[in-house]
Design a protein around this motif. Structure first.
Motif, short mmCIF file in Angstrom:
data_model
loop_
_atom_site.label_atom_id
_atom_site.label_comp_id
_atom_site.label_asym_id
_atom_site.label_seq_id
_atom_site.Cartn_x
_atom_site.Cartn_y
_atom_site.Cartn_z
N LYS A 178 -20.81 65.32 51.59
CA LYS A 178 -20.89 65.39 52.99
C LYS A 178 -22.07 65.91 53.62
O LYS A 178 -22.66 65.50 54.46
CB LYS A 178 -19.69 66.02 53.39
N ALA A 179 -22.63 66.85 52.95
CA ALA A 179 -23.79 67.56 53.10
C ALA A 179 -25.03 66.48 53.01
O ALA A 179 -25.86 66.50 53.98
CB ALA A 179 -24.12 68.69 52.38
N GLN A 180 -24.91 65.83 51.89
CA GLN A 180 -25.86 64.71 51.74
C GLN A 180 -26.15 63.69 52.98
O GLN A 180 -27.14 63.48 53.19
CB GLN A 180 -25.72 64.05 50.20
N ALA A 181 -24.74 63.34 53.33
CA ALA A 181 -24.62 62.21 54.31
C ALA A 181 -25.21 62.70 55.69
O ALA A 181 -25.88 62.05 56.41
CB ALA A 181 -23.36 61.70 54.08
N ALA A 182 -24.95 63.85 55.81
CA ALA A 182 -25.30 64.49 57.12
C ALA A 182 -26.97 64.76 57.12
O ALA A 182 -27.34 65.01 58.09
CB ALA A 182 -24.69 65.91 57.31
N GLY A 183 -27.62 64.64 55.85
CA GLY A 183 -28.96 64.74 56.01
C GLY A 183 -29.47 66.34 55.93
O GLY A 183 -30.38 66.49 56.63
#
Ligand code: FES
Ligand code: FES
Lengths: 160, 334
Positions: free
Chosen positions: B329-334
């Motif tokens: 999730k954190a990765q997708a949020a950039g």
């Protein structure tokens, strides 16, 4: 607390004890009768170390009240060897190096015995399923699975 | 949303024993009147095979069959001192102590045999089967049974020996901080293959391939059993087991096997074990400590495999679905 008498057969010999109504079969076997082959790992039915065979069924002795065992035929790992000759399952556990600390071993052997009594030629999946209520810290299970399969093979060779 | 595959590699050095205030283990060996040998230790066998290995080491040193040796680890109050069986030190420390004690006992045994045979003790050898004979003239021999009887009832000698193995305390050098925290090192390398479900965060370990370098394998079958169990335990620590899932908070910590995730026989990855033997210089017959290290390399290997599969670095153990999903999730949020 009032004690009640209970009589059962343990590995073929008659036993009689006075037990409290809260006494588990595990406690009665280990601390009153002196058969310490069933182990107390969790005392709540989650580890399988206390497994015994009651009237042909695999049972957790920590969850079985001793007073309910009147007239039962109880089998434990301590009664498996006959006149000093190890049972094929015991032999197979030794040969496969399927035991380290040994705490899970009697429970594993009881579970495996009930499996082989019913399913003499089990598949690997059958063995995994039969042992799924027993946990082991040391072996990584694979040697135990191999031991049960080897015992089954030894049995069928003897029968043939 | 998909099942993604990844592969991870990790390699470790693992010390044998530790070095706090010095690391001693003591052993005593004596013969019974019938020529069996007792090894008295305070080092505990907790399933790793300590008793078998110490019996082999004593038997090899004295020159008798292993079944002539009895290991007594009965009581840490009254036995010779041992720091304990931990830090993978048992075989190395206690083994060295047993060798020293067994050598001293062997010397007395040969002296008594020499008196019985009326030869020089230095001309005698053991045949490994319970007899002592004159080198080059094996027909001139005496059984160890008779030697022990003679020592006990005729000559008043105690066939016994004392062993003490000490790794002295090592102090850090003032300038560099360098010190010697342990003795020999075992090594291991693991390649793990995993599948990660990027929708549920669930990890399935497909294969684990391990190479272990453990010095001399004193009992190859027992080494193998330890390594197979250890490899599985490493996977279990990587993915499942913890008493503090939200460390340092104690919340939600498992207090029994209902809550503490302990895999059963259904959760096994295909496992391969390869043993490399490179005898250590200071170990008993070249042994090192294979115990704990065998459960270590799988953990970073699985973490690396998860990274390879879904591109997130999980640096807290165990690598739970929750941690993977949060990281994704954190990765997708950039
Ligand atoms: S002691 Fe009975 S299941 Fe654990
Ligand atoms: S051998 Fe130790 S728990 Fe199974």
């Amino acid at each position: 607390m009032a004690k009640v008498p209970v009589q059962f057969t343990l590995n073929g010999s008659e036993k009689a004890e006075f037990v409290e109504s809260s006494t588990t079969l595990l406690h009665a076997l280990r601390d009153k009768i002196g058969d310490t082959s069933p182990k107390g790992g969790c005392h709540q039915g989650t580890c399988g170390a206390c497994s015994v065979i009651i009237d042909g069924e695999l049972r957790l002795s920590c969850l079985t009240l001793a007073e309910t065992c009147g007239g039962a035929d109880i089998r434990t790992t301590a009664g498996l060897a006959e006149s000093g000759v190890l049972h094929p399952l015991q032999r197979a556990f030794l040969d496969a190096f399927a035991t380290q600390c040994g705490f899970c071993t009697p429970g594993m052997i009881m579970a495996a015995k009930v499996l082989l009594d019913r399913t003499p030629n089990p598949s690997r999946e059958d063995v995994v399923e039969a042992l799924s209520g027993n946990i082991c810290r040391c072996t990584g299970y694979e040697p135990i699975i191999q031991a049960v399969l080897a015992a089954a093979r030894a049995n069928s060779q003897n029968a043939a | 949303m998909a099942i993604r595959r990844g592969r991870g590699v990790a390699a470790i050095n693992y010390p044998t024993g530790m070095n706090l205030g010095g690391d001693p283990t003591q052993a005593l060996v004596h013969s019974t009147p019938t020529g069996n040998f007792m090894v008295t230790l305070s080092s505990v066998d907790l399933g790793q095979g300590m008793k078998q290995i110490m019996a082999q080491i004593c038997a090899e040193t004295i020159g008798v069959p292993t079944d002539r040796v009895v290991i007594d680890t009965a009581d840490t109050d009254t036995g010779p001192h041992c720091m304990g069986t931990f830090a993978s030190r048992g075989t190395h420390r206690a083994g060295n102590a047993v060798i020293q004690a067994a050598k001293e006992a062997r010397q007395v045994m040969l002296e008594v045999a020499a008196e019985e045979l009326e030869v020089n003790a230095s001309d005698l050898e053991t045949d490994g089967e319970g007899n002592i004979q004159v080198k080059g003239a094996p027909q001139k021999s005496i059984s160890i049974f008779d030697v022990a009887l003679s020592a006990h009832f005729k000559r008043g000698r105690s066939i016994s020996g004392r062993g003490m193995f000490l790794i002295p305390r090592s102090y850090p050098e003032k300038e560099t901080g360098a010190m010697k925290p342990s003795t020999c090192y075992a090594h291991a390398c693991t390649v793990a293959e995993v599948e990660v479900d990027d929708e549920t965060g669930e990890v399935t370990v497909l294969t684990v391939k391990n190479v272990f370098e453990i010095g001399r394998a004193l009992n190859p079958k027992m080494v193998e059993q330890q390594l197979v169990g250890g490899s599985w335990m490493g996977i279990s620590h990587a993915l499942y087991e913890t008493t503090e899932p939200y460390y340092p908070s104690r919340d939600h910590g498992g207090t029994d096997f209902n809550q503490y995730l302990m895999p059963g026989p259904g959760d096994l990855a295909e496992t391969e074990i390869i043993v490399l033997e490179r005898p250590s210089a200071d170990g008993p017959f070249g042994a090192k400590g294979p115990g704990e290290m065998c459960a270590n390399p799988q953990i970073p290997a699985v973490a690396n495999a998860v990274f390879d599969a879904v591109g997130v670095r999980i640096d807290t153990l165990p690598i739970t679905p929750e941690r993977i999903l949060r990281a994704l999730k954190a990765q997708a949020a950039g």
